[in-house]
Design an enzyme around this catalytic site. Structure first.
Site, PDB file in Angstrom:
ATOM      1  N   ILE A 166       0.842  -1.199   0.000  1.00  0.00           N
ATOM      2  CA  ILE A 166       0.000   0.000   0.000  1.00  0.00           C
ATOM      3  C   ILE A 166       0.881   1.255   0.000  1.00  0.00           C
ATOM      4  O   ILE A 166       0.616   2.211  -0.735  1.00  0.00           O
ATOM      5  CB  ILE A 166      -0.963  -0.015   1.205  1.00  0.00           C
ATOM      6  CG1 ILE A 166      -1.995  -1.126   0.999  1.00  0.00           C
ATOM      7  CG2 ILE A 166      -1.649   1.338   1.391  1.00  0.00           C
ATOM      8  CD1 ILE A 166      -2.879  -1.408   2.200  1.00  0.00           C
ATOM      9  N   ARG A 186      11.458  -1.245   8.924  1.00  0.00           N
ATOM     10  CA  ARG A 186      12.569  -1.868   9.643  1.00  0.00           C
ATOM     11  C   ARG A 186      13.767  -2.104   8.738  1.00  0.00           C
ATOM     12  O   ARG A 186      14.902  -2.168   9.190  1.00  0.00           O
ATOM     13  CB  ARG A 186      12.113  -3.198  10.251  1.00  0.00           C
ATOM     14  CG  ARG A 186      11.107  -3.007  11.372  1.00  0.00           C
ATOM     15  CD  ARG A 186      10.397  -4.298  11.668  1.00  0.00           C
ATOM     16  NE  ARG A 186       9.722  -4.810  10.471  1.00  0.00           N
ATOM     17  CZ  ARG A 186       9.030  -5.932  10.423  1.00  0.00           C
ATOM     18  NH1 ARG A 186       8.936  -6.672  11.496  1.00  0.00           N
ATOM     19  NH2 ARG A 186       8.444  -6.312   9.313  1.00  0.00           N
ATOM     20  N   THR A 187      13.483  -2.242   7.437  1.00  0.00           N
ATOM     21  CA  THR A 187      14.597  -2.482   6.510  1.00  0.00           C
ATOM     22  C   THR A 187      14.598  -1.457   5.391  1.00  0.00           C
ATOM     23  O   THR A 187      13.536  -1.030   4.923  1.00  0.00           O
ATOM     24  CB  THR A 187      14.476  -3.886   5.874  1.00  0.00           C
ATOM     25  OG1 THR A 187      13.111  -4.049   5.451  1.00  0.00           O
ATOM     26  CG2 THR A 187      14.830  -4.978   6.849  1.00  0.00           C
ATOM     27  N   ILE A 240      -3.941   5.430   8.063  1.00  0.00           N
ATOM     28  CA  ILE A 240      -4.836   4.464   7.393  1.00  0.00           C
ATOM     29  C   ILE A 240      -4.369   3.038   7.722  1.00  0.00           C
ATOM     30  O   ILE A 240      -4.833   2.088   7.106  1.00  0.00           O
ATOM     31  CB  ILE A 240      -4.882   4.672   5.862  1.00  0.00           C
ATOM     32  CG1 ILE A 240      -3.499   4.577   5.221  1.00  0.00           C
ATOM     33  CG2 ILE A 240      -5.532   5.997   5.529  1.00  0.00           C
ATOM     34  CD1 ILE A 240      -3.066   3.233   4.816  1.00  0.00           C
ATOM     35  N   ARG A 242      -3.578   1.010  11.234  1.00  0.00           N
ATOM     36  CA  ARG A 242      -4.445   0.472  12.281  1.00  0.00           C
ATOM     37  C   ARG A 242      -4.433   1.477  13.417  1.00  0.00           C
ATOM     38  O   ARG A 242      -3.411   2.137  13.664  1.00  0.00           O
ATOM     39  CB  ARG A 242      -3.922  -0.883  12.795  1.00  0.00           C
ATOM     40  CG  ARG A 242      -4.166  -2.041  11.867  1.00  0.00           C
ATOM     41  CD  ARG A 242      -5.650  -2.429  11.794  1.00  0.00           C
ATOM     42  NE  ARG A 242      -5.881  -3.592  10.955  1.00  0.00           N
ATOM     43  CZ  ARG A 242      -6.298  -3.548   9.688  1.00  0.00           C
ATOM     44  NH1 ARG A 242      -6.530  -2.389   9.105  1.00  0.00           N
ATOM     45  NH2 ARG A 242      -6.502  -4.660   9.004  1.00  0.00           N
ATOM     46  N   ASP A 266      -8.484   7.137   9.480  1.00  0.00           N
ATOM     47  CA  ASP A 266      -9.470   6.165   8.999  1.00  0.00           C
ATOM     48  C   ASP A 266      -9.630   5.022   9.996  1.00  0.00           C
ATOM     49  O   ASP A 266     -10.582   4.255   9.906  1.00  0.00           O
ATOM     50  CB  ASP A 266      -9.005   5.601   7.637  1.00  0.00           C
ATOM     51  CG  ASP A 266     -10.027   4.662   7.018  1.00  0.00           C
ATOM     52  OD1 ASP A 266     -11.216   5.040   6.965  1.00  0.00           O
ATOM     53  OD2 ASP A 266      -9.655   3.544   6.606  1.00  0.00           O
ATOM     54  N   GLU A 271     -12.839   0.754  17.685  1.00  0.00           N
ATOM     55  CA  GLU A 271     -13.790   0.962  16.580  1.00  0.00           C
ATOM     56  C   GLU A 271     -15.071   0.184  16.849  1.00  0.00           C
ATOM     57  O   GLU A 271     -14.987  -0.943  17.353  1.00  0.00           O
ATOM     58  CB  GLU A 271     -13.171   0.487  15.252  1.00  0.00           C
ATOM     59  CG  GLU A 271     -11.953   1.305  14.857  1.00  0.00           C
ATOM     60  CD  GLU A 271     -11.299   0.827  13.548  1.00  0.00           C
ATOM     61  OE1 GLU A 271     -11.871  -0.059  12.873  1.00  0.00           O
ATOM     62  OE2 GLU A 271     -10.234   1.338  13.209  1.00  0.00           O
ATOM     63  N   HIS A 289     -13.083   3.690   8.899  1.00  0.00           N
ATOM     64  CA  HIS A 289     -12.334   2.509   8.444  1.00  0.00           C
ATOM     65  C   HIS A 289     -12.851   2.025   7.081  1.00  0.00           C
ATOM     66  O   HIS A 289     -13.400   0.916   6.959  1.00  0.00           O
ATOM     67  CB  HIS A 289     -12.409   1.385   9.487  1.00  0.00           C
ATOM     68  CG  HIS A 289     -11.332   0.354   9.295  1.00  0.00           C
ATOM     69  ND1 HIS A 289     -10.820  -0.398  10.321  1.00  0.00           N
ATOM     70  CD2 HIS A 289     -10.654  -0.050   8.184  1.00  0.00           C
ATOM     71  CE1 HIS A 289      -9.890  -1.220   9.860  1.00  0.00           C
ATOM     72  NE2 HIS A 289      -9.769  -1.022   8.550  1.00  0.00           N
ATOM     73  N   GLY A 291     -10.887   2.174   4.091  1.00  0.00           N
ATOM     74  CA  GLY A 291      -9.786   2.126   3.115  1.00  0.00           C
ATOM     75  C   GLY A 291     -10.100   1.292   1.880  1.00  0.00           C
ATOM     76  O   GLY A 291      -9.872   1.713   0.750  1.00  0.00           O
TER      77      GLY A 291
END
Ligand code: NAP
Length: 323
Positions: A166, A186-187, A240, A242, A266, A271, A289, A291
């Site tokens: 995404i 992380r990478t 967008i 969590r 979002d 929720e 929510h 998306g």
């Protein structure tokens, strides 16, 4: 498949009967109709009421906003597959499922465009104050003076937290707006974009910080008070990913103290969003929510969920297993 129809296996393995499938959660009407047409689908109440049926349930289909708990898995001795209709799977105990030989599938990629479209919509709504502008015209306030100036997207620095499927779609679609893009993950990836090793460093660089990483324990409050501080009073946050990724209390504090320019959200820690103070800020854009919530995308997701079930029980291989 209705009526326990037999799916032929062309190779050497035995043909497998499509097992009863347990549906956890509500699906949009068209997706629900497709699931009912193609699978031998039962609700939890049916399964609870019929021990023989419960013993035979071979698959669960669900959506990423519903939790599958270990106790449920333990009650289904024939369970072999959990197919979630969504890309996030942090509410499924994947390691436990794996230890029981249960495969978990999700529906990656085919929702990238819808989520990227919504994210860009949220960014523009935030910077150009579209919800406020709509209220301004409807209320008749326009007749009493001009609407407050907004901010341009062109020329802004956009930091993406989580440069996955995404995130990359978002970067591709944001580039034509004339923004600079950098990312944290992380990478470091082989991308022609600057990478920051810490989210706070990315936030310090960025005008707009967009969270598009997975939820779950590893990213819990990844965007905390320090990251929001680094984003600063001219910075905007867009989530967008969590709700768990952003420390919502720290966000509320930053908005109250005006140490953040605004936010578009979002997803939320809880929720549906109840009586949260987030509802009271004029510089916050909220969406429920949504998306991936387009007719086209939700139908395609349901289709892939069904294809995963059918492929798994006819060939032994799921199409898009997680992990
Ligand atoms: P993906 O391809 O797996 O990408 C996830 C990205 O996040 C990767 O670049 C990964 O990079 C990074 N990441 C993973 N763990 C991290 C960690 N602990 N700290 C920092 N970065 C981390 O997933 P996707 O398909 O793009 O989906 C991303 C998420 O979007 C989903 O999991 C879901 O939560 C959310 N989503 C929301 C909606 C909505 O309706 N709002 C819809 C669909 C998806 P590294 O491995 O290098 O860290």
């Amino acid at each position: 498949m209705k009526d326990g129809r037999i799916t032929m296996q062309p190779m050497t393995t035995q043909p497998m009967t499509m097992p009863p499938v347990l549906r956890i959660g509500e699906f949009p009407a068209a997706a629900q109709a497709l699931l009912e047409e193609r699978l031998d689908l039962f609700a939890l109440a049916d399964v609870d009421a019929d021990p023989a049926l419960r013993e035979r349930v071979g698959a669960i289909v669900t959506r990423s906003n519903y939790a599958i708990d270990i106790a449920l898995i333990e009650r289904l001795p024939s369970l072999r597959l959990i197919a979630t209709n969504g890309v996030g799977f942090e509410r499924i105990p994947v390691d436990f499922a794996r230890s029981r030989g249960i495969t978990v599938t999700n529906t990656p990629d085919l929702l990238n465009a819808a989520v990227a479209e919504l994210t860009i919509g949220l960014v523009l709504a935030l910077l150009r104050q579209l919800p406020q502008a709509d209220r301004f015209v409807r209320s008749g306030a326009w007749g009493r003076g001009a609407f407050a100036l907004g901010s341009s997207l062109a020329g802004k620095r956009v930091g993406i937290v989580g440069m996955g499927r995404i995130g990359k779609e978002l970067a591709r679609r944001l580039a034509p707006f004339g923004v600079e893009i950098a990312y944290f993950g992380r990478t470091r990836q082989a991308l022609p974009l600057e990478w920051f090793a810490q989210p706070a460093a990315l936030a310090r660089w960025a005008d707009i910080l967009i969270a598009s990483c997975p939820g779950g324990r590893a990213t819990h409050h990844l965007i905390d008070a320090a990251v929001l501080d680094a984003l600063g009073p001219q910075g905007w946050l867009v989530n967008i990913a969590r709700g768990s990724v952003v420390d919502e209390q720290a966000l509320v504090r930053a908005l109250e103290r005006k140490t953040l320019a605004g936010a578009a959200l979002d997803v939320f820690e809880c929720e549906p969003l109840g009586g949260s103070p987030l509802r009271g800020f004029d510089n916050v854009v909220l969406s429920p929510h949504i998306g991936s919530a387009t007719h086209e995308t939700r139908l395609a997701m349901a289709q892939l969920t069904i294809d995963n079930v059918e492929s798994f029980f006819s060939t032994g291989q799921a199409l898009t297993p997680v992990g």
